[in-house]
Write a protein that holds these residues in place. Structure first.
Motif, PDB file in Angstrom:
ATOM      1  N   VAL A 193      -0.152   4.425  -2.138  1.00  0.00           N
ATOM      2  CA  VAL A 193       0.144   5.823  -1.825  1.00  0.00           C
ATOM      3  C   VAL A 193       1.076   6.446  -2.863  1.00  0.00           C
ATOM      4  N   ALA A 194       2.141   5.730  -3.222  1.00  0.00           N
ATOM      5  CA  ALA A 194       3.148   6.336  -4.095  1.00  0.00           C
ATOM      6  C   ALA A 194       2.955   5.980  -5.573  1.00  0.00           C
ATOM      7  N   GLY A 195       2.002   5.084  -5.880  1.00  0.00           N
ATOM      8  CA  GLY A 195       1.731   4.770  -7.279  1.00  0.00           C
ATOM      9  C   GLY A 195       2.789   3.904  -7.951  1.00  0.00           C
ATOM     10  N   LEU A 196       3.617   3.235  -7.153  1.00  0.00           N
ATOM     11  CA  LEU A 196       4.680   2.413  -7.733  1.00  0.00           C
ATOM     12  C   LEU A 196       4.196   0.974  -7.862  1.00  0.00           C
ATOM     13  N   VAL A 197       4.004   0.539  -9.100  1.00  0.00           N
ATOM     14  CA  VAL A 197       3.422  -0.782  -9.341  1.00  0.00           C
ATOM     15  C   VAL A 197       4.476  -1.859  -9.095  1.00  0.00           C
ATOM     16  N   ASN A 198       4.376  -2.521  -7.974  1.00  0.00           N
ATOM     17  CA  ASN A 198       5.338  -3.572  -7.638  1.00  0.00           C
ATOM     18  C   ASN A 198       4.722  -4.938  -7.925  1.00  0.00           C
TER      19      ASN A 198
ATOM     20  N   ASN B   8       0.821  -1.208   0.000  1.00  0.00           N
ATOM     21  CA  ASN B   8       0.000   0.000   0.000  1.00  0.00           C
ATOM     22  C   ASN B   8       0.859   1.263   0.000  1.00  0.00           C
ATOM     23  N   ILE B   9       1.970   1.252   0.729  1.00  0.00           N
ATOM     24  CA  ILE B   9       2.847   2.425   0.704  1.00  0.00           C
ATOM     25  C   ILE B   9       3.413   2.589  -0.704  1.00  0.00           C
TER      26      ILE B   9
ATOM     27  N   ARG C  10       1.709  12.800   2.009  1.00  0.00           N
ATOM     28  CA  ARG C  10       1.026  13.729   1.099  1.00  0.00           C
ATOM     29  C   ARG C  10       1.874  13.968  -0.138  1.00  0.00           C
ATOM     30  N   ALA C  11       3.176  14.114   0.072  1.00  0.00           N
ATOM     31  CA  ALA C  11       4.068  14.332  -1.073  1.00  0.00           C
ATOM     32  C   ALA C  11       4.074  13.097  -1.982  1.00  0.00           C
ATOM     33  N   LEU C  12       4.010  11.904  -1.383  1.00  0.00           N
ATOM     34  CA  LEU C  12       3.949  10.690  -2.199  1.00  0.00           C
ATOM     35  C   LEU C  12       2.682  10.665  -3.038  1.00  0.00           C
ATOM     36  N   ARG C  13       1.566  11.044  -2.425  1.00  0.00           N
ATOM     37  CA  ARG C  13       0.298  11.051  -3.169  1.00  0.00           C
ATOM     38  C   ARG C  13       0.374  12.049  -4.324  1.00  0.00           C
ATOM     39  N   ALA C  14       1.054  13.156  -4.086  1.00  0.00           N
ATOM     40  CA  ALA C  14       1.210  14.158  -5.147  1.00  0.00           C
ATOM     41  C   ALA C  14       2.039  13.591  -6.295  1.00  0.00           C
ATOM     42  N   VAL C  15       3.132  12.918  -5.947  1.00  0.00           N
ATOM     43  CA  VAL C  15       3.988  12.329  -6.977  1.00  0.00           C
ATOM     44  C   VAL C  15       3.213  11.262  -7.757  1.00  0.00           C
ATOM     45  N   ARG C  16       2.389  10.507  -7.036  1.00  0.00           N
ATOM     46  CA  ARG C  16       1.567   9.482  -7.680  1.00  0.00           C
ATOM     47  C   ARG C  16       0.596  10.125  -8.676  1.00  0.00           C
ATOM     48  N   ASP C  17      -0.065  11.194  -8.266  1.00  0.00           N
ATOM     49  CA  ASP C  17      -1.073  11.803  -9.126  1.00  0.00           C
ATOM     50  C   ASP C  17      -0.454  12.480 -10.344  1.00  0.00           C
TER      51      ASP C  17
END
Ligand SMILES: Nc1ncnc2c1ncn2[C@@H]1O[C@H](COP(=O)(O)OP(=O)(O)O)[C@@H](O)[C@H]1O
Ligand SMILES: [Mg+2]
Lengths: 254, 320
Positions: free
Chosen positions: B28-33, B23-24, B160-167
């Motif tokens: 949250v960060a949008g990194l497809v693992n 989930n992190i 929050r910064a991770l969510r921003a990078v994801r978006d």
């Protein structure tokens, strides 16, 4: 009066298309400068080069007396050089408030260490960010929608959100890419008043815009771009009387 | 029956921990693992190897967490300059590489036979028969600690910064966020958690071999995060719990439906989970719970959310 921003000899090609071909101009400190020109003249590309999102093939960008060559975009934002986007790019899964708080939070506040071990100090420093976020959202007329998802805003509100976000970074220079495009006329009027207030507070603006009323009423100086280079600079009256400018808009640039 | 319940709870908790890690990274960060199982098995094997090599159970646990975190950081570092899809492919490839190493580097991993006799923490305290209950207690504690850790990260300015990078990473960069370093940290933090889950797996089974580490581990983690709601830690615990409950409940189907044998049932259960996820994505794509958001109302309690200056200006034309 020294310039806050100098770009010199910028060239940028996309495949075979030269978006910028030797673009040189400066933005005066404390002024509102307009950047106009026909579609495809390279205005957005120039903003991307200045903000570091694109690296130029040739040429230099210097800001506040410092050569920015090789500086990544997030470092440019941190030293007060902030741009917005032509097509508003809100962070759609963040609320309006979160968009603005995000911009106002520093990298020191965004470490994992603080998140885990310095929670009280973080809470205090964030409280100041929240307070500033409230002030700026109120000024931008967005406070009443602060808890809405940014994706739920109208086109005009998204443009205002971009400006509000930029302000959270305590910018020296704000580069706006078509802030009035797709914005309802009454809101454009508010926007003009808002930008004028901010300029009076000492923020320098560079504004790319097709709305000539906005350019005429705000800009101290106007740069006209055509085919990737500077055609002419001067007051709005001067450039709008210039025959080369008229030709450029009619697609007859030399 | 108690033993069965303890087993279920242990397995559900371990998969919930894996899902918290994913989930992190992804939520949250949008990194497809797509290589979750690779990091999970590295966690388990590092634990086993170090524990048996003289590190003891606790040394092994630490090694499992660190090995997975460091490997995650390296993978992120190698791929973050590329687009999302590349990370997904590289992670998938990594899981395969790890599998091959586990199978073929027998001097280190025991090859297909795996590693047995893995020391367990506090093993001397209770009898062998009672140990699972003690382990369950420890695993629940680990789950709680992981949940606190993940919640602290997700709700912080870092999250929050991770969510921003994801978006939108271009926008995040324009707002002064170092997308590169944020992504590496997120991937490493998630990797550490997945490594912890791998270590707990090793302690539970005490005998690990490559056949235990299939892409089902990755699939469960994604299912839990999707079912729970991307970005929501609490939601995904519910998600992981429901999936496990569903899987276990359907285990008894073969007592009622005569023509089902074990193999058919296993396939059927997976198909049901798959169908469940598809239905969920159609009818409730946001999952059980939304990701936590910072509320303006709660952050500035004294300020009312009333229409404000610029919107008033619409009514009172600005003098110009
Ligand atoms: N990412 C890109 N890839 C390819 N061509 C591009 C790209 N961005 C801009 N261009 C081209 O560069 C030229 C300048 O574009 P742009 O800077 O967007 O102009 P303006 O903002 O003045 O309308 C156009 O011909 C456009 O098609
Ligand atoms: Mg443009």
């Amino acid at each position: 009066m020294s310039a806050l921003l100098d770009v010199a000899g910028i060239e940028k090609k996309f495949g075979g298309v030269a978006a910028l071909s030797g673009c040189t101009l400066s933005i005066a400190r404390g002024k509102i400068s307009g950047l106009i020109g026909p579609n495809g003249a390279g205005k957005t590309t120039l903003l991307s080069v200045i903000s570091g999102a694109l690296s130029p093939d040739k040429g230099t960008v210097s800001f506040d007396g410092r050569d920015l060559g090789g500086l990544p975009p997030h470092r440019r934002a941190a030293i007060g050089l902030v741009r917005t986007f032509q097509i508003a790019r809100e962070l759609e899964n963040l609320t309006v408030f979160e968009n603005v708080v995000l911009a106002g939070s520093s990298p020191e506040e965004e470490t994992t260490f603080r998140a885990l071990f310095k929670r009280r100090g973080l809470k205090q420093s964030q409280a100041l960010v929240f307070e500033r976020a409230e002030t700026i959202l109120k000024r931008a007329g967005l406070w009443h929608v602060a808890d809405n998802l940014a994706s739920a805003l109208s086109g005009g509100q998204k443009k205002l959100l971009e400006l509000a976000r930029a302000l959270m970074l305590r910018p020296k220079l704000v580069l706006l890419d078509e802030p009035a495009a797709g914005v309802a006329p009454p809101l454009v009027k508010s926007l003009i008043g808002f930008i004028r207030e901010l300029a009076a507070e000492g923020i320098t603006f560079g504004i790319v815009e097709h709305d000539m009323h906005l350019i005429a009423s705000l800009c101290d100086e106007v740069h006209v771009l055509a085919e990737g280079r500077l055609l002419v600079s001067g007051s709005f009256d001067e450039v709008s009387r210039d025959k080369r400018v008229v030709d450029a808009y009619l697609g007859r640039a030399a | 029956m108690t033993a069965y319940l303890v087993t279920i709870l242990i397995l559900a908790s371990i998969s919930a921990i894996v899902a918290l890690g994913l989930n992190i990274q992804w939520g949250v960060a949008g990194l497809v693992n797509f290589g979750v199982v690779g990091f999970y098995s590295v966690g388990a094997y590092a634990t086993a190897i170090v524990a048996l090599g003289g590190g003891g159970a606790w040394g092994g646990l630490l090694a499992g967490v660190l090995a997975s975190a460091v490997l995650s950081a390296l993978i992120a570092l190698l791929t973050v300059r590329l687009t999302d899809d590349y990370l997904a492919i590289v992670a998938l490839g990594l899981a395969e590489v790890v599998r091959l190493v586990l199978l073929n580097e027998a001097w280190l991993t025991g090859g297909p036979l795996g590693i047995s006799g893995i020391p367990r923490p506090f093993a001397g305290l209770v009898t062998e028969a009672n140990y699972p209950v003690l382990l369950l207690g420890m695993i629940l504690l680990a789950l709680a600690a992981t949940l606190l850790f993940a919640e602290a990260l997700v709700r912080s300015p870092f999250g929050r910064a991770l969510r921003a990078v994801r978006d939108d990473d271009t926008v995040a960069a324009a707002l002064g966020k170092d997308a590169l370093s944020l992504r590496i940290k997120a991937f490493a933090a998630g990797g550490a958690i997945i490594g912890l889950a791998g270590a707990l797996h090793a302690f539970y089974i005490t005998y690990i071999d490559p056949s235990q580490f299939t892409s089902i581990v990755t699939a469960y983690a994604f299912m839990a995060v999707i079912a729970g709601g991307r970005g929501s830690n609490i939601g995904l615990i519910i998600g992981a719990g429901s999936i496990m409950a569903l899987l276990e409940a359907t285990r008894f189907l073969k007592d009622f439906i005569p023509f089902l044998d074990g193999t058919k049932l296993a396939a059927l259960r997976l198909a049901m989970i798959g169908a469940g996820i598809v239905l969920l994505l159609i009818f409730r794509p946001q999952g059980a719970m939304a990701e936590p958001r910072l509320s303006a109302r709660a952050s500035r309690p004294e300020a009312e959310l009333k229409p404000d200056r610029l919107s008033e200006r619409k009514v009172l034309p600005h003098a110009s």
